[in-house]
Design an enzyme around this catalytic site. Sequence first.
Site, PDB file in Angstrom:
ATOM      1  N   ASP A 223       0.806  -1.230   0.000  1.00 44.49           N
ATOM      2  CA  ASP A 223       0.000   0.000   0.000  1.00 44.49           C
ATOM      3  C   ASP A 223       0.841   1.283   0.000  1.00 44.49           C
ATOM      4  O   ASP A 223       0.286   2.386  -0.014  1.00 44.49           O
ATOM      5  CB  ASP A 223      -0.961   0.000   1.202  1.00 44.49           C
ATOM      6  CG  ASP A 223      -0.267  -0.247   2.522  1.00 44.49           C
ATOM      7  OD1 ASP A 223       0.907  -0.690   2.523  1.00 44.49           O
ATOM      8  OD2 ASP A 223      -0.883   0.005   3.573  1.00 44.49           O
TER       9      ASP A 223
ATOM     10  N   GLU B 276      11.498  -3.842  12.559  1.00 43.45           N
ATOM     11  CA  GLU B 276      12.643  -3.177  11.926  1.00 43.45           C
ATOM     12  C   GLU B 276      13.839  -3.202  12.861  1.00 43.45           C
ATOM     13  O   GLU B 276      14.960  -3.568  12.478  1.00 43.45           O
ATOM     14  CB  GLU B 276      12.310  -1.712  11.586  1.00 43.45           C
ATOM     15  CG  GLU B 276      11.136  -1.517  10.632  1.00 43.45           C
ATOM     16  CD  GLU B 276       9.790  -1.417  11.332  1.00 43.45           C
ATOM     17  OE1 GLU B 276       9.705  -1.757  12.535  1.00 43.45           O
ATOM     18  OE2 GLU B 276       8.813  -1.013  10.674  1.00 43.45           O
TER      19      GLU B 276
HETATM   20  C1  UGA Z   1       3.242  -0.671   9.451  1.00 40.60           C
HETATM   21  C2  UGA Z   1       4.656  -0.968   8.946  1.00 40.60           C
HETATM   22  O1  UGA Z   1       4.996  -0.161   7.857  1.00 40.60           O
HETATM   23  C3  UGA Z   1       4.738  -2.417   8.511  1.00 40.60           C
HETATM   24  O2  UGA Z   1       5.987  -2.684   7.951  1.00 40.60           O
HETATM   25  C4  UGA Z   1       4.454  -3.265   9.708  1.00 40.60           C
HETATM   26  O3  UGA Z   1       4.482  -4.623   9.339  1.00 40.60           O
HETATM   27  C5  UGA Z   1       3.093  -2.921  10.264  1.00 40.60           C
HETATM   28  O4  UGA Z   1       2.969  -1.525  10.515  1.00 40.60           O
HETATM   29  C6  UGA Z   1       2.841  -3.626  11.578  1.00 40.60           C
HETATM   30  O5  UGA Z   1       3.768  -4.086  12.213  1.00 40.60           O
HETATM   31  O6  UGA Z   1       1.723  -3.664  12.007  1.00 40.60           O
HETATM   32  P1  UGA Z   1       0.838  -0.529   8.299  1.00 40.60           P
HETATM   33  O7  UGA Z   1       0.596   0.336   7.124  1.00 40.60           O
HETATM   34  O8  UGA Z   1       0.363  -0.070   9.623  1.00 40.60           O
HETATM   35  O9  UGA Z   1       2.395  -0.860   8.361  1.00 40.60           O
HETATM   36  O10 UGA Z   1       0.301  -2.013   8.084  1.00 40.60           O
HETATM   37  P2  UGA Z   1      -0.241  -2.733   6.793  1.00 40.60           P
HETATM   38  O11 UGA Z   1       0.070  -1.979   5.552  1.00 40.60           O
HETATM   39  O12 UGA Z   1      -1.625  -3.134   7.049  1.00 40.60           O
HETATM   40  O13 UGA Z   1       0.632  -4.069   6.820  1.00 40.60           O
HETATM   41  C7  UGA Z   1       2.010  -4.090   6.500  1.00 40.60           C
HETATM   42  C8  UGA Z   1       2.265  -5.099   5.386  1.00 40.60           C
HETATM   43  O14 UGA Z   1       1.881  -6.397   5.821  1.00 40.60           O
HETATM   44  C9  UGA Z   1       1.469  -4.797   4.119  1.00 40.60           C
HETATM   45  O15 UGA Z   1       2.274  -5.034   2.991  1.00 40.60           O
HETATM   46  C10 UGA Z   1       0.307  -5.772   4.189  1.00 40.60           C
HETATM   47  O16 UGA Z   1      -0.136  -6.187   2.910  1.00 40.60           O
HETATM   48  C11 UGA Z   1       0.866  -6.936   4.984  1.00 40.60           C
HETATM   49  N1  UGA Z   1      -0.129  -7.609   5.850  1.00 40.60           N
HETATM   50  C12 UGA Z   1      -0.989  -6.903   6.629  1.00 40.60           C
HETATM   51  C13 UGA Z   1      -0.189  -8.987   5.880  1.00 40.60           C
HETATM   52  O17 UGA Z   1       0.576  -9.659   5.170  1.00 40.60           O
HETATM   53  N2  UGA Z   1      -1.119  -9.615   6.688  1.00 40.60           N
HETATM   54  C14 UGA Z   1      -1.990  -8.920   7.461  1.00 40.60           C
HETATM   55  O18 UGA Z   1      -2.812  -9.545   8.171  1.00 40.60           O
HETATM   56  C15 UGA Z   1      -1.928  -7.526   7.436  1.00 40.60           C
HETATM   57 MN    MN Z   2       0.598  -0.055   5.143  1.00 41.07          MN
END
Ligand code: UGA
Ligand code: MN
Length: 247
Positions: free
Chosen positions: A109, A192
């Site tokens: 995203d 990280e």
């Molecule tokens: C932030 C950080 O930028 C992420 O690197 C981190 O993993 C995340 O917080 C976290 O630790 O919660 P954020 O935008 O809040 O990211 O979270 P998402 O974009 O929803 O998820 C991060 C990545 O993991 C995305 O590429 C998403 O596609 C993936 N994801 C999310 C999964 O693979 N599984 C899930 O259940 C949710």
């Molecule tokens: Mn995100």
Amino acid sequence: TLIYFITPTYPRREQIAELTRLGQTLMHVSRLYWIVADDRPDCSLQIMNLLPDFSIPYTYIASPMPAIYKRDPDAMPRGVSNRRAALNWIRLNHNINDSNAVIYFGDDDNTFHLDLFKEIRTTKKISMFPVGLVGEYGVSSPIIDKGKVVGFFDSWPAKRKFPVDMAGFAINVQLLFKYPYATMPYKAGFEEDRFLSALAIRLDEIEPKAENCTKILVWHTQTAKKPKPIVMVKSKASLPGSLATLL
Ligand code: UGA
Ligand code: MN
């Protein structure tokens, strides 16, 4: 030098749209290998059909989050099983004696300026740069003095040694082989920091990019989730596949 671009992704209504937008950014980048790691038990037929559209080399991996980490939705280590699977794939498939490469974690995203790829490609060990739209401060960035990283500007320090965003650094692939057991922890918020600590990174060896960290070339954008529409369909099965996923 090749760039391994690691994208964690997961099934939801926005998934295909996110991957289409990201794939169409990555189409403009040469010498890039896309590793798409999907948080589901099996590969999706729809995504297998989509990925060839971008004419870039890729690997598609099913890498579900272990159920044990889903118990507390507020502390879910999102994208960790995905990134670990991608790192394993690189360790198994990259020939370290043959070629050089740089690894970057690009969430599905986020928003990437094409100049970012020129910057990270020259990473000798570890490079860092600002990320826009992170947290309350609106930006997360290393603080630079005389061309060296002396600290960090981040709205959530949390006693981390490296208070940086997942999108704010790149590493040379050699580090993965130098520290064959280094991985990312299943600990929300500390992915990280612990990963970089496991690679024994020192502050003085961080290479600042993006004009000494004065430019933003990547943004931590987020796609708003829409409430589910109320639709009158007899059964989802009666819809073509790509429409059914939107409901
Ligand atoms: C932030 C950080 O930028 C992420 O690197 C981190 O993993 C995340 O917080 C976290 O630790 O919660 P954020 O935008 O809040 O990211 O979270 P998402 O974009 O929803 O998820 C991060 C990545 O993991 C995305 O590429 C998403 O596609 C993936 N994801 C999310 C999964 O693979 N599984 C899930 O259940 C949710
Ligand atoms: Mn995100």
